[in-house]
Scaffold this motif. Structure first.
Motif, mmCIF file in Angstrom:
data_model
loop_
_atom_site.group_PDB
_atom_site.id
_atom_site.type_symbol
_atom_site.label_atom_id
_atom_site.label_comp_id
_atom_site.label_asym_id
_atom_site.label_seq_id
_atom_site.Cartn_x
_atom_site.Cartn_y
_atom_site.Cartn_z
ATOM 1 N N LYS A 1 0.752 -1.128 -0.162
ATOM 2 C CA LYS A 1 -0.052 -0.220 -0.146
ATOM 3 C C LYS A 1 0.951 1.006 -0.129
ATOM 4 C CE LYS A 1 -4.025 -2.039 2.282
ATOM 5 N NZ LYS A 1 -5.012 -1.768 3.260
ATOM 6 N N THR A 2 0.219 2.189 -0.631
ATOM 7 C CA THR A 2 1.010 3.540 -0.524
ATOM 8 C C THR A 2 0.906 4.187 0.847
ATOM 9 O OG1 THR A 2 -0.858 4.894 -1.511
ATOM 10 C CG2 THR A 2 0.712 3.682 -3.254
ATOM 11 N N ARG A 3 1.636 5.377 0.695
ATOM 12 C CA ARG A 3 1.659 6.040 1.997
ATOM 13 C C ARG A 3 0.043 6.657 2.238
ATOM 14 N NH1 ARG A 3 5.293 11.130 3.860
ATOM 15 N NH2 ARG A 3 4.428 11.490 6.008
ATOM 16 N N GLU A 4 -0.523 7.079 1.255
ATOM 17 C CA GLU A 4 -1.950 7.720 1.431
ATOM 18 C C GLU A 4 -2.824 6.517 1.646
ATOM 19 O OE1 GLU A 4 -4.589 10.592 1.295
ATOM 20 O OE2 GLU A 4 -2.434 10.784 1.068
ATOM 21 N N GLN A 5 -2.614 5.313 1.261
ATOM 22 C CA GLN A 5 -3.612 4.258 1.516
ATOM 23 C C GLN A 5 -3.404 3.845 2.807
ATOM 24 O OE1 GLN A 5 -2.501 1.577 -1.662
ATOM 25 N NE2 GLN A 5 -4.236 2.018 -2.729
ATOM 26 N N ARG A 6 -2.342 3.858 3.621
ATOM 27 C CA ARG A 6 -2.101 3.501 4.933
ATOM 28 C C ARG A 6 -2.526 4.641 5.881
ATOM 29 N NH1 ARG A 6 3.172 1.892 2.790
ATOM 30 N NH2 ARG A 6 3.968 3.868 3.801
ATOM 31 N N ARG A 7 -2.821 5.725 5.565
ATOM 32 C CA ARG A 7 -3.149 6.686 6.512
ATOM 33 C C ARG A 7 -4.563 6.247 7.245
ATOM 34 N NH1 ARG A 7 -3.945 12.372 3.778
ATOM 35 N NH2 ARG A 7 -4.196 13.028 6.214
ATOM 36 N N ASN A 8 -4.421 6.656 8.470
ATOM 37 C CA ASN A 8 -5.621 6.263 9.550
ATOM 38 C C ASN A 8 -6.624 7.282 9.453
ATOM 39 O OD1 ASN A 8 -7.241 4.941 11.387
ATOM 40 N ND2 ASN A 8 -5.915 5.526 13.175
ATOM 41 N N LEU A 9 -6.950 7.891 8.202
ATOM 42 C CA LEU A 9 -8.127 8.715 8.196
ATOM 43 C C LEU A 9 -8.977 8.317 7.318
ATOM 44 C CD1 LEU A 9 -6.133 12.067 8.307
ATOM 45 C CD2 LEU A 9 -7.563 11.205 10.223
ATOM 46 N N GLN A 10 -10.341 8.642 7.443
ATOM 47 C CA GLN A 10 -11.457 8.459 6.473
ATOM 48 C C GLN A 10 -12.618 9.692 6.440
ATOM 49 O OE1 GLN A 10 -13.249 4.868 7.061
ATOM 50 N NE2 GLN A 10 -14.370 5.572 8.832
ATOM 51 N N TYR A 11 -13.310 10.036 5.531
ATOM 52 C CA TYR A 11 -14.087 11.080 5.506
ATOM 53 C C TYR A 11 -15.774 10.632 6.076
ATOM 54 C CZ TYR A 11 -17.015 14.998 3.846
ATOM 55 O OH TYR A 11 -17.838 16.085 3.912
#
Length: 205
Positions: free
Chosen positions: A121-131
């Motif tokens: 996964k990319t760094r953006e995909q691993r971010r622990n954030l969602q809308y």
């Protein structure tokens, strides 16, 4: 009548030494093979500032020679960001502080991902954030106040009528604790898989 402060004399741009310097411009390194001639006078031995001044002059000569070498041998280009000076590749090998890390053994998952062409996964995909559409803000997927814990602290929890899950519920458990138990079970399951992968990578069963 005003007395003007004496002007500091300009230091010479050229430096003459019996033995020329050795350079490694890739590391901005200038080696001075000439011995340092420390003053041996009685005044120098009693006044440390004389020794400090002499060493500062030696260091200044080394910096001046390095700058001269850079300006005369390296390519200089003008760009929109400013004037750039391109350094050559370093020639002096520097020792490592720590040994070269050993390659990690291949786990069962890494071997499977290589066969199937699964990329990490990319760094953006691993971010622990969602809308969160309800609040219109970004929130955590898991962890403290994560979305996976939604509904745990609600005052009222809806239970489906004639639910099979409620009919088979173990004694002493409640619907409020189901989510917490599910999360704990996932953590334990992931730990078991991690230990299994570690044994597999070490050649054990």
């Amino acid at each position: 009548m005003s007395t003007a402060a004496p002007k500091t004399p300009k230091l010479p741009v050229t430096v003459d030494k019996p033995t020329p310097y050795n350079f490694d411009l890739g590391l901005l390194l200038a080696n001075d093979p000439n011995p340092v001639s420390v003053p041996r006078t009685t005044t120098a031995s009693s006044d440390p500032s004389i020794l400090e001044s002499h060493l500062a002059n030696v260091a200044r000569d080394g910096a001046q020679v390095l700058i001269n070498q850079l300006l005369t041998t390296c390519a200089i280009t003008s760009t929109s960001s400013g004037v750039l000076l391109s350094l050559p590749h370093a020639q002096t090998p520097l020792p490592r502080e720590k040994p070269v890390p050993a390659p990690k053994p291949e786990t069962k998952w890494s071997a499977f991902a290589k066969r199937r062409g699964i990329k990490p996964k990319t760094r953006e995909q691993r971010r622990n954030l969602q809308y969160d559409e309800a609040t219109g803000e970004f929130g955590r997927k898991w962890g403290y106040q994560g979305a996976n814990k939604a509904g745990q602290d609600d005052a009222i929890i809806e239970v489906k009528f004639n639910s099979k899950k409620e009919a088979e519920r173990k004694e002493g458990t409640t619907v409020r604790g189901d989510k917490r138990r599910e999360i704990r079970e996932k953590v334990k399951r992931n730990e078991r898989r991690m230990r299994k992968n570690q044994r597999h990578s070490e050649g054990r069963k």
